[in-house]
Write a protein that holds these residues in place. Structure first.
Motif, short mmCIF file in Angstrom:
data_model
loop_
_atom_site.label_atom_id
_atom_site.label_comp_id
_atom_site.label_asym_id
_atom_site.label_seq_id
_atom_site.Cartn_x
_atom_site.Cartn_y
_atom_site.Cartn_z
N ALA A 59 41.13 30.06 49.28
CA ALA A 59 40.48 29.18 48.31
C ALA A 59 38.97 29.37 48.24
N PRO A 60 38.50 30.63 47.91
CA PRO A 60 37.06 30.87 47.88
C PRO A 60 36.41 30.22 46.68
N PRO A 61 35.10 30.00 46.71
CA PRO A 61 34.41 29.51 45.52
C PRO A 61 34.37 30.61 44.47
N PRO A 62 34.07 30.25 43.21
CA PRO A 62 33.98 31.28 42.17
C PRO A 62 32.99 32.37 42.56
N CYS A 63 33.35 33.61 42.26
CA CYS A 63 32.49 34.73 42.64
C CYS A 63 31.64 35.15 41.46
N ARG A 64 30.39 35.43 41.73
CA ARG A 64 29.51 35.91 40.67
C ARG A 64 29.78 37.39 40.41
N ILE A 65 29.71 37.78 39.13
CA ILE A 65 29.85 39.18 38.76
C ILE A 65 28.45 39.75 38.57
N ALA A 66 28.17 40.82 39.27
CA ALA A 66 26.83 41.39 39.22
C ALA A 66 26.51 41.92 37.83
N ALA A 67 25.24 41.79 37.44
CA ALA A 67 24.79 42.40 36.20
C ALA A 67 24.78 43.92 36.37
N ARG A 68 24.96 44.62 35.26
CA ARG A 68 24.99 46.08 35.35
C ARG A 68 23.65 46.63 35.82
N ASP A 69 23.73 47.52 36.80
CA ASP A 69 22.53 48.24 37.23
C ASP A 69 22.13 49.17 36.09
N VAL A 70 20.87 49.06 35.63
CA VAL A 70 20.47 49.86 34.48
C VAL A 70 20.51 51.35 34.79
N GLN A 71 20.53 51.73 36.07
CA GLN A 71 20.58 53.13 36.43
C GLN A 71 22.01 53.63 36.61
N ALA A 72 23.00 52.75 36.51
CA ALA A 72 24.37 53.14 36.78
C ALA A 72 24.87 54.13 35.73
N ALA A 73 25.45 55.21 36.20
CA ALA A 73 26.03 56.20 35.29
C ALA A 73 27.39 55.69 34.80
N MET A 119 54.54 38.70 39.26
CA MET A 119 53.23 39.03 39.81
C MET A 119 52.16 39.00 38.72
N VAL A 120 52.48 39.57 37.56
CA VAL A 120 51.54 39.54 36.44
C VAL A 120 51.18 38.11 36.08
N ARG A 121 52.20 37.27 35.94
CA ARG A 121 51.95 35.88 35.55
C ARG A 121 51.20 35.11 36.63
N LEU A 122 51.52 35.39 37.90
CA LEU A 122 50.83 34.72 39.00
C LEU A 122 49.35 35.05 38.99
N PHE A 123 49.02 36.34 38.91
CA PHE A 123 47.62 36.73 38.95
C PHE A 123 46.88 36.28 37.69
N SER A 124 47.58 36.30 36.55
CA SER A 124 46.96 35.82 35.32
C SER A 124 46.64 34.34 35.42
N HIS A 125 47.50 33.59 36.11
CA HIS A 125 47.30 32.15 36.27
C HIS A 125 46.17 31.85 37.27
N MET A 126 46.08 32.67 38.32
CA MET A 126 45.11 32.41 39.38
C MET A 126 43.73 32.96 39.07
N ALA A 127 43.65 33.99 38.23
CA ALA A 127 42.37 34.64 37.93
C ALA A 127 42.31 34.94 36.45
N LYS A 128 41.51 34.22 35.72
CA LYS A 128 41.40 34.40 34.28
C LYS A 128 40.55 35.64 33.98
N GLU A 146 38.48 38.67 44.58
CA GLU A 146 38.61 40.12 44.73
C GLU A 146 38.45 40.84 43.40
N LEU A 147 39.04 40.29 42.35
CA LEU A 147 38.90 40.94 41.04
C LEU A 147 37.46 40.85 40.54
N ALA A 148 36.78 39.76 40.84
CA ALA A 148 35.36 39.67 40.49
C ALA A 148 34.56 40.74 41.22
N GLY A 149 34.90 40.98 42.49
CA GLY A 149 34.24 42.04 43.23
C GLY A 149 34.52 43.41 42.64
#
Length: 300
Positions: free
Chosen positions: A37-51, A153-162, A218-221
């Motif tokens: 039950a982790p808190p919501p994970c932040r998604i990093a902004a794109r690194d402007v140097q990322a290829a 599994m598809v429905r479970l993960f879709s329900h747990m992680a939008k 994990e999907l946010a990571g």
């Protein structure tokens, strides 16, 4: 326990181009590093140097095929600007399933266990009731009982992680439609779901049930690693894990002759799940072994 004659509602079925996200979700969730039950994970902004996660393949006659890796649980904002530009100029946009609409009746049948099999008899009893409780409000107990492991599994993960909507895959296809770029598939949706069904077992579903609280983190990571083009992290998550290993290499082999036809013709912009492009069994490695010059685009 006898099977009850009820079917999963077609309206509740994930679109096939999103169904393959279960492979990614399984890989990251089973590794679950975030704790319960982790808190919501932040998604990093794109690194402007990322290829961009983009490979250029040169045909023997001069045609160019661009291979672009997508994450099926990412959205429009995750598409690299270079990808939009190359797609607009391409003679054809090619993806795993193209623009084909699945038949709802066939899709519903593929999501259902064969008569005489029920999911509560395939799972350990504690896992079954954890699944039922986790899916309250999303699927009924009866719908779950007759669902194949991959569909549950598809429905479970879709329900747990939008996930963002539209997905990257859908956004790219929509851009191609608006630009008048021809849209073509690498395989029919029935073949993709058939491969998924043979690869995802009840044991895989049990592991997913155990990892359900960490999948959003994990999907946010994973999306963060994608935005910053962190190839080592992406390779660890997407390559060499079951059931992804069974899906990726064999499907790449089936796609290879079609990709070579684009290389012999006018070229194409091809967008597939990133796992198909990484490792020794990835499409860039296969095409390089076949004698085609392959290079990753190194700059934004």
């Amino acid at each position: 326990m006898s099977a009850v004659k009820s079917r999963p509602s077609p309206a509740g079925l994930a679109a096939p181009r999103l169904v393959v996200a279960v492979v990614v979700a399984t890989a990251v969730a089973v590794g679950g590093a975030c704790g319960a039950a982790p808190p919501p994970c932040r998604i990093a902004a794109r690194d402007v140097q990322a290829a961009p996660l983009l490979w250029r393949v040169q045909g023997r006659g001069g045609a160019v095929v661009w291979l672009y890796g997508t994450i099926h649980d990412a959205g429009t904002d995750d598409v690299h600007p270079v990808a939009w530009t190359l797609l607009d100029a391409a003679p054809a946009f090619v993806s795993e399933l193209g623009d084909a609409a699945p038949d709802p009746g066939k899709l519903s049948a593929l999501a259902r266990l064969p008569w005489g099999q029920v999911l509560d008899q395939l799972l350990p009893v504690d896992d079954w009731w954890d699944l039922v409780n986790a899916m309250l409000g999303a699927m009924t107990e009866d719908e779950l009982r007759h669902a194949r492991p991959w569909f549950a599994m598809v429905r479970l993960f879709s329900h747990m992680a939008k996930s963002p909507r539209p997905s990257m895959d859908d956004a790219l296809a929509e851009r191609a439609r608006k630009r008048g770029v021809a849209i073509e598939p690498l395989e029919p949706w029935e073949a993709q779901l058939g491969a998924l069904d043979t690869s995802v077992t009840a044991a895989d579903l049990s592991r997913a049930i155990h990892a359900r609280h960490t999948v959003a983190c994990e999907l946010a990571g994973l999306r963060s690693a994608y935005r910053t083009s962190d190839l080592p992290a992406l390779t660890r998550a997407l390559v060499g894990t079951a059931p992804s290993e069974a899906l990726l290499g064999a499907r790449n082999q089936r796609w290879l002759p079609q990709i070579e036809r684009y290389l012999a013709g006018g070229g194409a912009f091809i967008a597939v799940g990133l796992g198909h492009l990484l490792g020794d069994d990835g499409l860039p490695a296969m095409l390089a072994r076949a004698g085609y010059p392959v290079e990753r685009r190194a700059a934004p």
